[in-house]
Design a protein around this motif. Structure first.
Motif, mmCIF file in Angstrom:
data_model
loop_
_atom_site.group_PDB
_atom_site.id
_atom_site.type_symbol
_atom_site.label_atom_id
_atom_site.label_comp_id
_atom_site.label_asym_id
_atom_site.label_seq_id
_atom_site.Cartn_x
_atom_site.Cartn_y
_atom_site.Cartn_z
ATOM 1 N N ARG A 144 0.829 -1.216 0.000
ATOM 2 C CA ARG A 144 0.000 0.000 0.000
ATOM 3 C C ARG A 144 0.859 1.261 0.000
ATOM 4 O O ARG A 144 0.358 2.366 0.042
ATOM 5 C CB ARG A 144 -0.922 -0.007 1.235
ATOM 6 C CG ARG A 144 -1.945 -1.129 1.235
ATOM 7 C CD ARG A 144 -2.656 -1.267 2.571
ATOM 8 N NE ARG A 144 -3.197 0.004 3.036
ATOM 9 C CZ ARG A 144 -3.679 0.171 4.292
ATOM 10 N NH1 ARG A 144 -3.618 -0.850 5.172
ATOM 11 N NH2 ARG A 144 -4.183 1.309 4.686
ATOM 12 N N THR B 51 7.366 -1.901 -3.600
ATOM 13 C CA THR B 51 6.038 -1.291 -3.355
ATOM 14 C C THR B 51 5.526 -0.733 -4.677
ATOM 15 O O THR B 51 6.280 -0.644 -5.659
ATOM 16 C CB THR B 51 6.171 -0.100 -2.376
ATOM 17 O OG1 THR B 51 6.869 0.963 -3.068
ATOM 18 C CG2 THR B 51 6.922 -0.492 -1.100
ATOM 19 N N PRO B 52 4.284 -0.326 -4.728
ATOM 20 C CA PRO B 52 3.772 0.283 -5.976
ATOM 21 C C PRO B 52 4.569 1.523 -6.382
ATOM 22 O O PRO B 52 4.590 1.923 -7.531
ATOM 23 C CB PRO B 52 2.326 0.653 -5.608
ATOM 24 C CG PRO B 52 1.969 -0.242 -4.474
ATOM 25 C CD PRO B 52 3.239 -0.478 -3.717
ATOM 26 N N PHE B 53 5.278 2.114 -5.438
ATOM 27 C CA PHE B 53 6.035 3.351 -5.712
ATOM 28 C C PHE B 53 7.284 3.073 -6.537
ATOM 29 O O PHE B 53 7.650 3.837 -7.430
ATOM 30 C CB PHE B 53 6.407 4.017 -4.388
ATOM 31 C CG PHE B 53 6.884 5.444 -4.527
ATOM 32 C CD1 PHE B 53 8.159 5.791 -4.127
ATOM 33 C CD2 PHE B 53 6.055 6.411 -5.071
ATOM 34 C CE1 PHE B 53 8.594 7.104 -4.242
ATOM 35 C CE2 PHE B 53 6.489 7.739 -5.189
ATOM 36 C CZ PHE B 53 7.764 8.075 -4.768
ATOM 37 N N LYS B 54 7.982 1.981 -6.213
ATOM 38 C CA LYS B 54 9.117 1.497 -7.012
ATOM 39 C C LYS B 54 10.174 2.551 -7.318
ATOM 40 O O LYS B 54 10.787 2.532 -8.390
ATOM 41 C CB LYS B 54 8.605 0.927 -8.359
ATOM 42 C CG LYS B 54 7.925 -0.448 -8.256
ATOM 43 C CD LYS B 54 7.679 -1.034 -9.659
ATOM 44 C CE LYS B 54 6.988 -2.405 -9.608
ATOM 45 N NZ LYS B 54 5.866 -2.473 -8.674
ATOM 46 N N ALA C 143 2.519 9.093 -3.805
ATOM 47 C CA ALA C 143 2.502 9.707 -5.142
ATOM 48 C C ALA C 143 2.830 11.199 -5.098
ATOM 49 O O ALA C 143 3.302 11.761 -6.078
ATOM 50 C CB ALA C 143 1.125 9.502 -5.746
ATOM 51 N N ASN D 200 2.547 4.022 -1.504
ATOM 52 C CA ASN D 200 2.643 4.651 -2.824
ATOM 53 C C ASN D 200 2.545 6.165 -2.670
ATOM 54 O O ASN D 200 1.535 6.771 -3.021
ATOM 55 C CB ASN D 200 1.532 4.137 -3.736
ATOM 56 C CG ASN D 200 1.793 4.566 -5.177
ATOM 57 O OD1 ASN D 200 2.857 5.139 -5.474
ATOM 58 N ND2 ASN D 200 0.844 4.323 -6.054
#
Ligand code: FHN
Length: 713
Positions: free
Chosen positions: A99, A147-150, A103, A101
């Motif tokens: 979770r 993570t989705p952030f990568k 942004a 991320n």
């Protein structure tokens, strides 16, 4: 135990080094196995120079814990410790990874905000205790790259810092609640320790430190934390300090790399690694050995470097419910207070899961920045106040060309009569003006004995802190009571007392019967040897005129406590082991195990929390004299000699040391140490020092148990 005169003192001996502090760190080049350096690079330049110039840093606590934001199952007081305080099992806590991320994270925006706030360096959590890494590590997939952030947050931040000319430091936690090899486990955990190897964990830890110090270019600070648990040792701390300095010789390393943190997390003595002390959420008072105004520093050598780290509200990591913000005024005055004592302030922000710094933090940083824009000269690169204390505020100072001194008087309480009184300032003032006045219009000054008075406007230009600059001829000449010191305030035969002062060009005169020194009292011309109890008083004189307050100290000649006679002794120390939830050592009631150990050893414990020990035996005292016992523990402890409490370090607390003094005759003296641990980190260290006995741990060679009758003389 009877003795004609018995003096047992719970002494926290301020301003003296008792019987030496053990082998210091040796200067030398830095490599994996070479002696350590302190404060300088291999080339001998001062590594700390930029850090002292900066005085103000930004701490950033960010990680998976920003997602729950302090709340778990209705509890809203958690912070970056939420995994432990909410007892979230690893497998469940790991789910936050999917979770994460942020942004809205913008490294350049964070750095711009820091720069506008007047910050000189940023320290960010590369990995906190939960083990999650905000950088791309080849040694684990428990990182931001999974993570989705990568994106490698550390890489983006270090790039933005370099573009903006801001120094960067890595916070890195030694304690790791995620890695299977880290020990001890949290008490509530169910993960097995089967096959866990702390040595293998240390290799992982060093591997990540290597990544952090080789993949991101020059790094300015390694800020270790989580050093307090028993598995991390002084030896590992020394090794890590050398390892870090071997990778980047110019880097500076805080003292939490090792176990030397004493009062206020200042380094106890030079045998511990770390370039500066790390008080947390508090500002050390002046008057501690080497901390604060130069009189302490001058008498004890160069004051140690230290940095207070502090939150803006009550949490390091983001807590969406925590609205208990310190005011901007309070934070500015804290920065001034820290600088006036010769330290740095590392002020914390806890970004949200979206990657935003909370608005109240932004507002406070902006306010500090506005104040520093006008008054930064009175903070950056300044040294500690030359005054022990000022009733209306603080002072900082700078050496100017031709040995002149610039004083920055930080006025919190503005005088209502237009007259700022600087008590005890004997120097000649050459000029004075308001730092905020672009025209630097002169302010009148007048001398009235030991007082310098500055005529100031009726109303304070800045109600938070108006800085009045006073330029002095030469170094500050401040009326400060001389420092009276000795190895201890008690003695058995003779005692050498030293009297010193930071004031230049004065005669120090003293008495030993408690009367006030006068211009014809004996002159201090070296140590004063006492052969009887004395009330020493000392004062500085110049041309027959008193130019300092009177200093006083008492020294007592005592009769050493008699030794006991034991018909037959054997090596070792008896112990009783307890389990339970204790608040103090006197709660230790029913032992569940007994035995003999070599020294104060916690190994017989059956678990890592809620346990206690009572150790008892006899100490082999080698010589007649005064002995200091140092008892460091997390949690509580007490030390008794000949049945009397000598050191009381009881209660629930993190690792801290207390000391006590006692005069002993040679031979066997009973010793007892009580200790308990509640939760979290634990440790117990017992040191002693005495005549021809530098500070050292009490070991099996010093201890014995009675195997026969014990007779008191
Ligand atoms: O346990 C940590 C805490 O979470 C925080 O990181 C502070 C900051 O100095 N250090 C430890 C507590 O002393």
């Amino acid at each position: 135990m009877r003795s004609a005169v018995r003096r047992v003192l719970m002494a926290v001996v301020i301003g003296v080094t008792l019987f030496g502090a053990g082998p210091g760190l040796k200067a030398g080049t830095c490599g994996s196995d070479s002696p350590l350096q302190r404060g300088t690079t291999p080339g001998g330049t001062d590594r700390m120079a930029w850090w002292r110039e900066a005085r103000f840093g930004l701490f950033i606590h960010w990680g998976l814990y920003a997602i729950p934001a302090g709340e778990w199952q209705g509890q809203t007081s958690h912070g970056e410790w939420i995994m432990n305080t909410a007892q979230i099992p690893v497998a469940q806590y790991e789910k936050f990874r999917s979770r994460f991320n942020p942004a809205r994270f913008d490294a350049r925006e964070w750095v711009r905000m820091a720069k506008d706030a007047g910050v000189g360096y940023i320290v960010i959590t590369t990995k906190h205790h939960d083990g999650f890494c905000l950088f791309d590590s080849a040694l684990t997939d428990y990182t931001v790259m999974a993570t989705p952030f990568k994106r490698d947050i550390m890489k983006e931040l270090v790039t933005a810092c370099r573009e903006a000319g801001i120094r960067i430091g890595w916070y890195h936690s030694i304690m790791d609640w995620h890695h299977p090899d880290y020990l001890p486990r949290r008490e509530w955990e169910t993960r097995s320790t089967q096959g866990a190897s702390f040595d293998r964990y240390v290799q992982y830890l060093k591997g990540q430190v290597r990544e952090l110090l080789t993949k991101y270019g020059p790094i300015d600070i390694m800020w270790f934390d989580g050093q307090w648990e028993g598995t991390w040792t002084h030896e590992r701390g020394l090794d890590m300090y050398r390892f870090v300095r071997g990778l980047q010789p110019d880097i500076i390393v805080n003292n939490r790399v090792d176990k030397g943190g004493g009062d206020f997390q200042l380094t106890r003595d030079a045998s511990f690694a770390g370039d500066y002390g790390t008080p947390e959420q508090e500002v050390p008072p002046t008057g501690l050995p080497g901390v604060g105004h130069p009189s302490a520093g001058a008498a004890l050598g160069t004051p140690p470097d230290w940095e207070t780290c502090m939150t803006m509200n009550d949490h390091w990591g983001y807590n969406s419910h925590d609205e208990n913000w310190k005011s901007g005024e309070q934070l500015i005055r804290t920065l001034v207070d820290v600088a006036s004592k010769g330290g740095n302030l590392l002020l914390n922000v806890g970004p949200t899961a979206e990657g935003l710094i909370p608005q109240p933090s932004i507002d406070r940083l902006a306010g500090i920045g506005r104040w520093l824009k006008t008054n930064g000269e009175a903070i950056y690169g300044t040294s500690a106040s030359p005054f022990p204390a000022l009733s209306w505020g603080r002072a900082t100072a700078k050496r100017m060309p031709d040995e002149a001194t610039r004083l920055y008087l930080h006025v919190f309480e503005w005088p209502t009569n237009g007259r700022l009184v600087v008590d005890g300032l004997l120097s000649e003032a050459t000029s004075a003006f308001l730092l905020a006045d672009p025209a630097r219009r002169p302010l009148a000054t007048a001398r009235d004995g030991d007082i310098l008075a500055v005529t100031v406007p009726a109303a304070a230009p800045d109600p938070v802190d108006t800085v009045v600059v006073v330029d002095l001829k030469g170094r500050p000449d401040v009326a400060i009571a001389p420092a009276i010191s000795a190895v201890a305030p008690i003695f058995v035969d003779t005692l050498d007392v030293t009297i010193a002062s930071s004031q230049q060009g004065v005669e120090l005169r003293y008495t030993t019967g408690g009367t006030n020194p006068h211009a014809d009292s004996p002159l201090v011309s070296g140590p004063i040897r006492l052969t009887a109890s004395a009330e020493v008083a000392a004062r500085a004189f110049r041309a027959g005129k008193a130019v300092s307050p009177i200093a006083r100290a008492s020294f007592a000649k005592v009769i050493p406590q008699h030794a006991v006679v034991v018909d037959h002794i054997e090596p070792g120390l008896r112990y009783e082991y307890f389990e339970g939830t204790f608040d103090k050592t006197t709660d230790l009631a029913k032992p569940i195990k007994r035995g003999v150990v070599h020294t104060f050893d916690l190994a017989p414990r059956a678990r890592a929390s809620r346990f206690g020990f009572r150790y008892s035996g006899f100490l082999k005292v080698p010589k007649r004299g005064v002995y200091q016992f140092a008892l460091a523990s997390d949690d509580g402890s007490r030390l008794l000699v000949d049945g009397q409490v000598l050191v009381d370090n009881d209660g629930l607390h993190s690792l801290r040391e207390k000391t006590g003094l006692v005069a002993l005759a040679p031979g066997l003296h009973s010793i007892q140490v009580d200790f308990f641990e509640r939760d979290g980190g634990f440790d117990l260290k017992v040191h002693w020092s005495g005549p021809d006995l530098p500070r050292q741990p009490i070991t099996d060679r010093d201890l014995a148990i009675a195997a026969g009758n014990v007779r008191f003389r």
